[in-house]
Design a protein around this motif. Structure first.
Motif, mmCIF file in Angstrom:
data_model
loop_
_atom_site.group_PDB
_atom_site.id
_atom_site.type_symbol
_atom_site.label_atom_id
_atom_site.label_comp_id
_atom_site.label_asym_id
_atom_site.label_seq_id
_atom_site.Cartn_x
_atom_site.Cartn_y
_atom_site.Cartn_z
ATOM 1 N N ASP A 1 40.188 42.922 20.879
ATOM 2 C CA ASP A 1 39.938 41.223 21.130
ATOM 3 C C ASP A 1 39.420 41.209 22.268
ATOM 4 O O ASP A 1 39.546 39.834 22.894
ATOM 5 C CB ASP A 1 41.591 40.581 20.973
ATOM 6 C CG ASP A 1 42.256 40.854 19.781
ATOM 7 O OD1 ASP A 1 41.762 40.500 18.734
ATOM 8 O OD2 ASP A 1 43.337 41.286 19.620
ATOM 9 N N CYS A 2 38.638 41.717 22.628
ATOM 10 C CA CYS A 2 37.659 41.221 23.943
ATOM 11 C C CYS A 2 36.397 40.683 23.442
ATOM 12 O O CYS A 2 35.790 40.717 22.130
ATOM 13 C CB CYS A 2 37.130 42.610 24.556
ATOM 14 S SG CYS A 2 38.687 43.256 25.376
ATOM 15 N N PHE A 3 35.862 39.885 24.373
ATOM 16 C CA PHE A 3 34.766 39.037 23.892
ATOM 17 C C PHE A 3 33.618 39.309 25.209
ATOM 18 O O PHE A 3 33.968 39.379 26.256
ATOM 19 C CB PHE A 3 35.089 37.444 24.204
ATOM 20 C CG PHE A 3 33.762 36.836 23.630
ATOM 21 C CD1 PHE A 3 33.578 36.291 22.347
ATOM 22 C CD2 PHE A 3 33.015 36.350 24.629
ATOM 23 C CE1 PHE A 3 32.560 35.311 22.104
ATOM 24 C CE2 PHE A 3 31.913 35.306 24.124
ATOM 25 C CZ PHE A 3 31.776 34.914 23.012
ATOM 26 N N PHE A 4 32.470 39.761 24.495
ATOM 27 C CA PHE A 4 31.426 40.182 25.384
ATOM 28 C C PHE A 4 30.358 39.047 25.450
ATOM 29 O O PHE A 4 29.560 38.952 24.272
ATOM 30 C CB PHE A 4 30.748 41.336 25.222
ATOM 31 C CG PHE A 4 31.832 42.466 25.374
ATOM 32 C CD1 PHE A 4 32.098 43.217 26.698
ATOM 33 C CD2 PHE A 4 32.674 42.786 24.222
ATOM 34 C CE1 PHE A 4 32.860 44.251 26.898
ATOM 35 C CE2 PHE A 4 33.946 43.772 24.511
ATOM 36 C CZ PHE A 4 33.736 44.465 25.857
ATOM 37 N N SER A 5 30.027 38.181 26.546
ATOM 38 C CA SER A 5 29.162 37.060 26.413
ATOM 39 C C SER A 5 27.558 37.619 26.804
ATOM 40 O O SER A 5 27.356 38.803 26.841
ATOM 41 C CB SER A 5 29.292 36.177 27.489
ATOM 42 O OG SER A 5 30.652 35.735 27.383
ATOM 43 N N VAL A 6 26.661 36.932 26.267
ATOM 44 C CA VAL A 6 25.382 37.218 25.945
ATOM 45 C C VAL A 6 24.871 37.872 27.560
ATOM 46 O O VAL A 6 25.013 37.408 28.659
ATOM 47 C CB VAL A 6 24.414 35.950 25.785
ATOM 48 C CG1 VAL A 6 24.357 35.090 26.845
ATOM 49 C CG2 VAL A 6 22.915 36.530 25.514
ATOM 50 N N GLY A 7 24.464 39.084 27.234
ATOM 51 C CA GLY A 7 23.520 39.685 28.553
ATOM 52 C C GLY A 7 24.392 40.506 29.403
ATOM 53 O O GLY A 7 23.969 40.983 30.406
ATOM 54 N N CYS A 8 25.748 40.679 29.060
ATOM 55 C CA CYS A 8 26.543 41.435 30.175
ATOM 56 C C CYS A 8 26.382 42.754 30.094
ATOM 57 O O CYS A 8 25.923 43.378 28.992
ATOM 58 C CB CYS A 8 28.197 40.843 29.940
ATOM 59 S SG CYS A 8 28.826 41.358 28.224
ATOM 60 N N LYS A 9 26.623 43.334 30.929
ATOM 61 C CA LYS A 9 26.644 44.911 31.075
ATOM 62 C C LYS A 9 27.888 45.357 31.575
ATOM 63 O O LYS A 9 28.522 45.160 32.756
ATOM 64 C CB LYS A 9 25.580 45.376 32.209
ATOM 65 C CG LYS A 9 24.238 44.245 32.384
ATOM 66 C CD LYS A 9 23.353 44.797 30.870
ATOM 67 C CE LYS A 9 21.974 44.117 30.895
ATOM 68 N NZ LYS A 9 22.075 42.897 30.249
ATOM 69 N N VAL A 10 28.449 46.563 30.964
ATOM 70 C CA VAL A 10 29.687 46.944 31.145
ATOM 71 C C VAL A 10 29.380 48.491 31.206
ATOM 72 O O VAL A 10 28.938 49.372 30.395
ATOM 73 C CB VAL A 10 30.794 46.721 30.080
ATOM 74 C CG1 VAL A 10 31.898 47.618 30.158
ATOM 75 C CG2 VAL A 10 30.980 45.357 29.887
ATOM 76 N N LEU A 11 29.409 49.407 32.502
ATOM 77 C CA LEU A 11 28.938 50.367 32.870
ATOM 78 C C LEU A 11 29.826 51.479 33.296
ATOM 79 O O LEU A 11 30.562 50.931 34.250
ATOM 80 C CB LEU A 11 27.613 50.372 33.707
ATOM 81 C CG LEU A 11 26.612 49.473 33.263
ATOM 82 C CD1 LEU A 11 25.630 49.446 34.218
ATOM 83 C CD2 LEU A 11 25.930 49.745 32.014
ATOM 84 N N GLY A 12 30.106 52.792 33.004
ATOM 85 C CA GLY A 12 30.791 53.595 33.620
ATOM 86 C C GLY A 12 32.156 54.014 32.966
ATOM 87 O O GLY A 12 32.454 53.352 31.899
ATOM 88 N N VAL B 1 29.811 44.584 34.977
ATOM 89 C CA VAL B 1 31.081 45.012 35.042
ATOM 90 C C VAL B 1 31.212 46.522 35.444
ATOM 91 O O VAL B 1 30.593 47.485 34.694
ATOM 92 C CB VAL B 1 32.097 44.861 33.580
ATOM 93 C CG1 VAL B 1 33.523 45.198 34.048
ATOM 94 C CG2 VAL B 1 31.839 43.371 33.386
ATOM 95 N N ILE B 2 31.591 46.985 36.609
ATOM 96 C CA ILE B 2 31.509 48.532 37.037
ATOM 97 C C ILE B 2 33.012 48.967 37.414
ATOM 98 O O ILE B 2 32.934 50.085 37.887
ATOM 99 C CB ILE B 2 30.448 48.738 38.077
ATOM 100 C CG1 ILE B 2 30.668 47.671 39.251
ATOM 101 C CG2 ILE B 2 29.144 48.479 37.540
ATOM 102 C CD1 ILE B 2 29.611 48.008 40.422
ATOM 103 N N LYS B 3 34.059 48.057 37.404
ATOM 104 C CA LYS B 3 35.131 48.536 37.795
ATOM 105 C C LYS B 3 36.195 47.807 36.634
ATOM 106 O O LYS B 3 35.901 47.107 35.504
ATOM 107 C CB LYS B 3 35.803 47.784 38.825
ATOM 108 C CG LYS B 3 34.915 48.113 39.986
ATOM 109 C CD LYS B 3 35.691 47.565 41.328
ATOM 110 C CE LYS B 3 34.982 47.890 42.605
ATOM 111 N NZ LYS B 3 35.237 47.096 43.901
ATOM 112 N N ASP B 4 37.430 48.767 36.508
ATOM 113 C CA ASP B 4 38.240 48.263 35.460
ATOM 114 C C ASP B 4 38.659 46.920 35.382
ATOM 115 O O ASP B 4 38.755 46.331 36.309
ATOM 116 C CB ASP B 4 39.693 48.956 35.536
ATOM 117 C CG ASP B 4 39.540 50.612 35.185
ATOM 118 O OD1 ASP B 4 38.763 51.009 34.803
ATOM 119 O OD2 ASP B 4 40.451 51.149 35.617
ATOM 120 N N VAL B 5 38.855 46.021 34.176
ATOM 121 C CA VAL B 5 39.295 44.884 34.115
ATOM 122 C C VAL B 5 40.682 45.001 33.260
ATOM 123 O O VAL B 5 40.976 45.364 32.229
ATOM 124 C CB VAL B 5 38.136 44.228 33.046
ATOM 125 C CG1 VAL B 5 38.705 42.781 32.719
ATOM 126 C CG2 VAL B 5 36.808 44.113 33.768
#
Length: 195
Positions: free
Chosen positions: A114-125, A141-145
């Motif tokens: 149930d996560c939502f990723f908005s336009v252009g976001c980067k989730v790395l590592g 996003v480069i750290k745990d959420v």
């Protein structure tokens, strides 16, 4: 720059083969699902061809090895999505255009349900995105959420926590939006309370 005759003939052949003039092409998600299925049954060649078809039609890199959960959707036609082949994406997520879920030398992201990723976001590592989190537009996003977080910025930071009390502000990011009974069920499922 002009196209040479050979290139024009190849483009015409692609359009004819897929009958894209008269019919809608399959969605990026449908192509991914078929490529994943073909990989699972050992038809690597067809899986790779379907992967390339997604790239041609949607300018997206959605490898057949990527694990994408049930009822996850790509919004706005999945234009420009890049997913790492080792990424794990939960159920019922929404992935916007130009989203990157990519790896580093330390690993790849694992995404909760149930996560939502908005336009252009980067989730790395090698990071975890907790369930029901919202990643803001163009966030890095480069750290745990933590679960139930709203993050934004570059690098991303938590700007709010979603609770049953404030869920109405965020319901538009979830599959249950504008459905009162579904919203109640969603809140009950995630927080164990009636609201």
């Amino acid at each position: 720059m002009s196209l040479d005759v050979t290139t024009i003939i190849r483009i015409d052949n692609y359009l004819e083969i897929f009958d894209l003039i008269n019919n809608e092409p399959p969605s990026a998600l449908e192509i991914y699902q078929e490529s994943h299925k073909q990989l699972t049954i050992g038809n690597n060649e067809l899986a790779q061809k379907l992967y390339k078809l997604n790239y041609i039609l949607y300018n997206s890199s959605i490898p057949p090895k990527t694990k994408i959960g049930k009822n996850t959707i790509f919004s706005y036609g999945a234009i420009g999505i890049i997913l790492h082949e080792g990424a794990v994406i939960g159920d019922r997520c929404t992935i916007g255009p130009h989203v990157v879920i990519g790896g580093t030398s330390k690993g790849v992201p694992v995404i909760g349900d149930d996560c939502f990723f908005s336009v252009g976001c980067k989730v790395l590592g090698n990071i975890n995105i907790g369930k029901c989190s919202i990643i803001g537009a163009n966030a890095l996003v480069i750290k745990d959420v933590p679960p139930y977080s709203v993050v934004a910025g570059s690098p991303a930071v938590v700007i709010n926590t979603i609770t049953p009390k404030n869920f109405h502000r965020y319901q538009g990011h979830y599959w249950c939006k504008n459905k009162p009974e579904s919203i109640k069920g969603f809140i009950r499922y995630h927080w164990g309370v009636d609201y």
